[in-house]
Design a protein around this motif. Structure first.
Motif, PDB file in Angstrom:
ATOM      1  N   UNK A 193       0.851  -1.414  -0.036  1.00 33.92           N
ATOM      2  CA  UNK A 193       0.180  -0.076   0.018  1.00 33.92           C
ATOM      3  C   UNK A 193       0.737   1.304   0.093  1.00 33.92           C
ATOM      4  N   UNK A 194       2.010   1.140   0.681  1.00 35.79           N
ATOM      5  CA  UNK A 194       2.953   2.306   0.819  1.00 35.79           C
ATOM      6  C   UNK A 194       3.623   2.471  -0.463  1.00 35.79           C
ATOM      7  N   UNK A 221       8.193 -10.505  -1.891  1.00 41.64           N
ATOM      8  CA  UNK A 221       7.889  -9.336  -2.382  1.00 41.64           C
ATOM      9  C   UNK A 221       8.914  -8.670  -3.257  1.00 41.64           C
ATOM     10  N   UNK A 222       8.594  -7.921  -4.179  1.00 39.83           N
ATOM     11  CA  UNK A 222       9.244  -7.606  -5.444  1.00 39.83           C
ATOM     12  C   UNK A 222       8.957  -6.236  -5.777  1.00 39.83           C
ATOM     13  N   UNK A 223       9.845  -5.718  -6.513  1.00 39.13           N
ATOM     14  CA  UNK A 223      10.011  -4.374  -7.073  1.00 39.13           C
ATOM     15  C   UNK A 223      10.025  -3.308  -5.980  1.00 39.13           C
ATOM     16  N   UNK A 224      11.086  -3.800  -5.045  1.00 34.99           N
ATOM     17  CA  UNK A 224      11.540  -2.773  -3.835  1.00 34.99           C
ATOM     18  C   UNK A 224      12.730  -2.043  -4.465  1.00 34.99           C
ATOM     19  N   UNK A 225      12.638  -0.675  -3.996  1.00 38.59           N
ATOM     20  CA  UNK A 225      13.303   0.316  -4.951  1.00 38.59           C
ATOM     21  C   UNK A 225      14.913   0.426  -4.940  1.00 38.59           C
ATOM     22  N   UNK A 226      15.517  -0.020  -3.797  1.00 38.31           N
ATOM     23  CA  UNK A 226      16.862   0.021  -3.508  1.00 38.31           C
ATOM     24  C   UNK A 226      17.191  -1.521  -2.880  1.00 38.31           C
ATOM     25  N   UNK A 286       4.472  -5.920  -5.410  1.00 41.80           N
ATOM     26  CA  UNK A 286       3.534  -6.910  -5.356  1.00 41.80           C
ATOM     27  C   UNK A 286       4.177  -7.917  -4.384  1.00 41.80           C
ATOM     28  N   UNK A 287       3.405  -8.946  -3.928  1.00 48.21           N
ATOM     29  CA  UNK A 287       3.909  -9.888  -2.974  1.00 48.21           C
ATOM     30  C   UNK A 287       3.185 -11.183  -2.832  1.00 48.21           C
TER      31      UNK A 287
END
Length: 146
Positions: free
Chosen positions: A93-94, A109-114, A99-100
């Motif tokens: 949500x944040x 969990x993926x597409x984490x910024x760094x 996606x997770x």
């Protein structure tokens, strides 16, 4: 297999998972971007009867993966999975993750910024899973009691 230094600590592709019951600090979460690194880290987790945890680069972003099936610890009870699910949903949500997937013994969990944020999340969920397994083992089950 190469060696990568993170904050002066060696995080080899063939890094050992922690001993059972010991959370892995963020700086030591293995980078399993390469498939052979993933296989080596998972084999190490199974050999050490530990919860598997890693991060992996996916394009410009990062993925977090945890797998409690690597250890012989108890499956996380449904009520605890609900707590973990809430935390995962809050991250999505944040916008921290896009996606997770989560189940009683697996979190992804993926597409984490760094990388730094991925490591922080991986370490937090690793500690949570370990704590929930220990709690589940320590507290007698109320199932089957009249």
């Amino acid at each position: 297999m190469g060696v990568r230094l993170i904050n002066g600590v060696s995080a080899c592709d063939d890094v050992s998972m922690p001993t059972p019951g010991t959370p892995l600090p963020a700086a030591l979460i293995p980078d399993c971007t390469k498939p052979e690194a993933h296989h080596a880290a998972y084999r190490s987790a199974k050999a050490n009867d530990a919860i598997f945890v890693c991060i992996a680069r996916q394009g410009q972003r990062w993925k977090v993966e945890l797998d409690a099936m690597a250890s012989s610890g108890p499956t996380i009870p449904d009520q605890a999975v609900t707590v973990l699910q809430s935390a995962v949903e809050a991250l999505v949500s944040a916008g921290t993750a896009t996606q997770a997937n989560i189940g009683p013994d697996y979190i992804s969990m993926w597409a984490i910024e760094n990388e730094e944020r991925a490591r922080e999340i991986a370490a937090a969920f690793h500690a949570a899973l370990l704590g929930l397994q220990q709690l589940y083992t320590a507290v007698p089950s109320q199932r089957g009691r009249a």
